[in-house]
Design an enzyme around this catalytic site. Structure first.
Site, PDB file in Angstrom:
ATOM      1  CD  GLN A  11      -3.222  -0.573   2.701  1.00 12.38           C
ATOM      2  OE1 GLN A  11      -3.955  -0.016   2.323  1.00 12.38           O
ATOM      3  NE2 GLN A  11      -3.096  -1.221   3.866  1.00 12.38           N
ATOM      4  CE1 TYR A 126       2.857  -4.972  11.585  1.00  7.61           C
ATOM      5  CE2 TYR A 126       1.440  -4.360  12.894  1.00  7.61           C
ATOM      6  CZ  TYR A 126       1.746  -4.274  12.162  1.00  7.61           C
ATOM      7  OH  TYR A 126       2.012  -3.157  11.112  1.00  7.61           O
ATOM      8  CE  LYS A 130       6.516  -2.633  11.690  1.00  5.78           C
ATOM      9  NZ  LYS A 130       6.730  -2.555  10.198  1.00  5.78           N
ATOM     10  CD1 TRP A 151      -6.028   1.851  13.145  1.00 11.41           C
ATOM     11  CD2 TRP A 151      -8.156   2.775  12.662  1.00 11.41           C
ATOM     12  NE1 TRP A 151      -6.841   1.720  14.217  1.00 11.41           N
ATOM     13  CE2 TRP A 151      -7.494   2.170  14.655  1.00 11.41           C
ATOM     14  CE3 TRP A 151      -8.812   3.509  13.060  1.00 11.41           C
ATOM     15  CZ2 TRP A 151      -8.870   2.631  15.262  1.00 11.41           C
ATOM     16  CZ3 TRP A 151      -9.670   3.703  13.307  1.00 11.41           C
ATOM     17  CH2 TRP A 151     -10.240   3.394  14.521  1.00 11.41           C
TER      18      TRP A 151
HETATM   19  N1  LIG Z   1      -1.548  -1.956   7.306  1.00 16.92           N
HETATM   20  C1  LIG Z   1      -1.916  -0.866   8.345  1.00 16.92           C
HETATM   21  O1  LIG Z   1      -3.130  -0.669   8.564  1.00 16.92           O
HETATM   22  C2  LIG Z   1      -0.775  -0.254   9.219  1.00 16.92           C
HETATM   23  C3  LIG Z   1      -0.784   0.016  10.047  1.00 16.92           C
HETATM   24  C4  LIG Z   1      -0.274   0.543  10.513  1.00 16.92           C
HETATM   25  C5  LIG Z   1       1.379   0.723  10.602  1.00 16.92           C
HETATM   26  N2  LIG Z   1       1.290  -0.364   9.697  1.00 16.92           N
HETATM   27  C6  LIG Z   1       3.261  -0.040   8.886  1.00 16.92           C
HETATM   28  O2  LIG Z   1       3.197   0.531   7.917  1.00 16.92           O
HETATM   29  C7  LIG Z   1       3.803  -0.318   6.294  1.00 16.92           C
HETATM   30  C8  LIG Z   1       3.598  -0.262   5.071  1.00 16.92           C
HETATM   31  O3  LIG Z   1       2.676  -0.991   5.508  1.00 16.92           O
HETATM   32  P1  LIG Z   1       1.634  -1.310   3.903  1.00 16.92           P
HETATM   33  O4  LIG Z   1       0.387  -1.734   4.942  1.00 16.92           O
HETATM   34  O5  LIG Z   1       1.948  -0.584   2.509  1.00 16.92           O
HETATM   35  O6  LIG Z   1       2.234  -3.072   4.303  1.00 16.92           O
HETATM   36  P2  LIG Z   1       1.924  -4.016   2.400  1.00 16.92           P
HETATM   37  O7  LIG Z   1       0.039  -3.833   1.603  1.00 16.92           O
HETATM   38  O8  LIG Z   1       1.238  -4.812   3.450  1.00 16.92           O
HETATM   39  O9  LIG Z   1       3.015  -3.932   1.728  1.00 16.92           O
HETATM   40  C9  LIG Z   1       4.603  -4.809   2.482  1.00 16.92           C
HETATM   41  C10 LIG Z   1       5.247  -5.164   1.452  1.00 16.92           C
HETATM   42  O10 LIG Z   1       6.224  -5.503   1.604  1.00 16.92           O
HETATM   43  C11 LIG Z   1       6.459  -7.077   0.946  1.00 16.92           C
HETATM   44  N3  LIG Z   1       7.411  -8.064   1.490  1.00 16.92           N
HETATM   45  C12 LIG Z   1       7.104  -8.811   1.815  1.00 16.92           C
HETATM   46  N4  LIG Z   1       8.221  -9.708   2.402  1.00 16.92           N
HETATM   47  C13 LIG Z   1       9.330  -8.568   2.199  1.00 16.92           C
HETATM   48  C14 LIG Z   1      10.519  -9.295   1.839  1.00 16.92           C
HETATM   49  N5  LIG Z   1      11.085  -9.749   2.309  1.00 16.92           N
HETATM   50  N6  LIG Z   1      11.003  -8.110   1.091  1.00 16.92           N
HETATM   51  C15 LIG Z   1      10.865  -7.275   0.591  1.00 16.92           C
HETATM   52  N7  LIG Z   1       9.040  -6.946   0.838  1.00 16.92           N
HETATM   53  C16 LIG Z   1       8.763  -7.635   0.854  1.00 16.92           C
HETATM   54  C17 LIG Z   1       5.138  -7.460   0.643  1.00 16.92           C
HETATM   55  O11 LIG Z   1       5.181  -8.466  -0.507  1.00 16.92           O
HETATM   56  P3  LIG Z   1       3.966  -9.746  -0.441  1.00 16.92           P
HETATM   57  O12 LIG Z   1       2.556  -8.808  -0.833  1.00 16.92           O
HETATM   58  O13 LIG Z   1       4.419 -10.108  -1.759  1.00 16.92           O
HETATM   59  O14 LIG Z   1       4.681 -10.032   0.888  1.00 16.92           O
HETATM   60  C18 LIG Z   1       4.366  -6.737   0.132  1.00 16.92           C
HETATM   61  O15 LIG Z   1       4.631  -5.574  -1.092  1.00 16.92           O
HETATM   62  C19 LIG Z   1       4.794  -1.316   7.269  1.00 16.92           C
HETATM   63  O16 LIG Z   1       5.806  -0.441   8.301  1.00 16.92           O
HETATM   64  C20 LIG Z   1       3.640  -1.618   8.348  1.00 16.92           C
HETATM   65  O17 LIG Z   1       3.924  -2.584   9.702  1.00 16.92           O
HETATM   66  C21 LIG Z   1       1.033  -0.120   8.952  1.00 16.92           C
END
Ligand SMILES: NC(=O)c1ccc[n+]([C@@H]2O[C@H](COP(=O)([O-])OP(=O)(O)OC[C@H]3O[C@@H](n4cnc5c(N)ncnc54)[C@H](OP(=O)(O)O)[C@@H]3O)[C@@H](O)[C@H]2O)c1
Length: 287
Positions: A11, A126, A130, A151
């Site tokens: 995302q 998780y 983190k 979120w």
């Molecule tokens: N989503 C939420 O609600 C939320 C809330 C608070 C904080 N965050 C933080 O915000 C950040 C961005 O989140 P997001 O929602 O954009 O995450 P996301 O959509 O799950 O994207 C994570 C990306 O990392 C890729 N990935 C997985 N394993 C990997 C590896 N070994 N090497 C390189 N890339 C890899 C994933 O590929 P695959 O899809 O193929 O696995 C995916 O494309 C993260 O740090 C997350 O912890 C997220």
């Protein structure tokens, strides 16, 4: 300046890519697991050194919060160890690292917005991984910025907004928890903030970022349906214990954003304004 965005198909990574066209003065490397697996320490070091990267924005993470309870080792590798590899590689080359973290590092027992100096106490795999990632990054890289967000949703990937839009169109009734309070974050706004941090010049430390305002998941759902003109689905409030999930969530995880606003001179939109912008973009994509 050369910027590496890891996890670029997720995302936030996709929003970074979309916004990069507005900042043509930088040279970009967008990688996901196929191009650069951040769990591969040697590959991380070689990539950053050989391409003389100046800033790394780590958007890769294990984000399946419930699945993480059954897969703590994989989750730890990606959320804890891998950011450590990025941090060490950054330090060796004099690069900066922007590491994205989460409100789930808090247990949610506060009743005031969380500031960066409040003690984290995660209550899920998780959240624990983190937090361990944050600590390792700060220990290994002298030019590290940690941005805790919450979120997250976007026009890209799967997220709460898209799920509620789908369920709202499919169902006549829907139960959503009303006793978990936080603030949604539009990943497009977070991407803009990351560019502001880079343009300003790295000021190492931990920062909190979400949109402005406060709501429950129930309120969020009502707003999503209202803005998408979905009026055939009755949404009713649920207690957390009526919607069992494997991983416990903080009941309250509102983030205080004063530090990031002041340090990088940014303004943050209210969550309703940003939700409207996202739904407009989704409508344009659907056309
Ligand atoms: N989503 C939420 O609600 C939320 C809330 C608070 C904080 N965050 C933080 O915000 C950040 C961005 O989140 P997001 O929602 O954009 O995450 P996301 O959509 O799950 O994207 C994570 C990306 O990392 C890729 N990935 C997985 N394993 C990997 C590896 N070994 N090497 C390189 N890339 C890899 C994933 O590929 P695959 O899809 O193929 O696995 C995916 O494309 C993260 O740090 C997350 O912890 C997220």
């Amino acid at each position: 300046m050369k910027i590496l965005v890891t996890g670029a198909n997720g995302q936030l990574g996709s929003e970074m890519r979309a916004l990069s066209t507005v900042y043509p003065q930088y040279e970009y490397y967008f990688t996901d697991v196929q191009e650069l697996d951040i769990c591969n320490e040697q590959a991380v070091h070689s990539f950053i050194r050989d391409n003389a990267i100046d800033v790394i924005v780590n958007c890769a993470a294990y984000t399946a919060v419930d699945k993480a309870e059954d897969n703590p080792d994989i989750c730890d590798k990606l959320n804890h160890m891998a950011p450590g590899y990025l941090a060490m590689a950054a330090e060796a080359c004099g690069a900066a690292l922007i590491q994205i973290s989460t409100d789930y590092v808090f247990d949610g027992t506060s009743y005031l917005p969380y500031t960066e100096d409040m003690l984290p106490c995660p209550n899920s795999v998780y959240g624990r991984t983190k937090l361990a990632g944050e600590q390792l990054v700060l220990q290994k890289c002298s030019r590290a910025v940690i941005i805790r967000t919450a979120w997250l949703y976007s026009v890209y990937g799967n997220n709460f907004v898209k799920t509620m839009l789908r369920l709202g169109r499919e169902r006549e009734t829907l139960g959503v928890v009303f006793d978990q309070i936080g603030t949604p974050t539009y990943a497009g706004d977070l991407a803009q903030t990351i560019f502001a941090v880079i343009a300003n010049g790295i000021v190492p430390g931990i920062y909190h970022y979400s949109n402005e305002g406060v709501c429950s998941w129930f309120d969020f759902t009502i707003a999503i349906h209202r803005m998408a003109n979905i009026c055939t689905c009755k949404v009713h409030p649920l207690h957390t214990n009526e919607y069992p999930a494997k991983a416990p969530r903080p009941h309250y995880s509102v983030l205080d954003k004063a530090k990031i606003k002041k340090t990088f001179n940014i303004e943050i939109p209210h969550w309703e304004e940003s939700l409207e912008a996202c739904i407009r973009r989704l409508n344009e994509i659907e056309k």
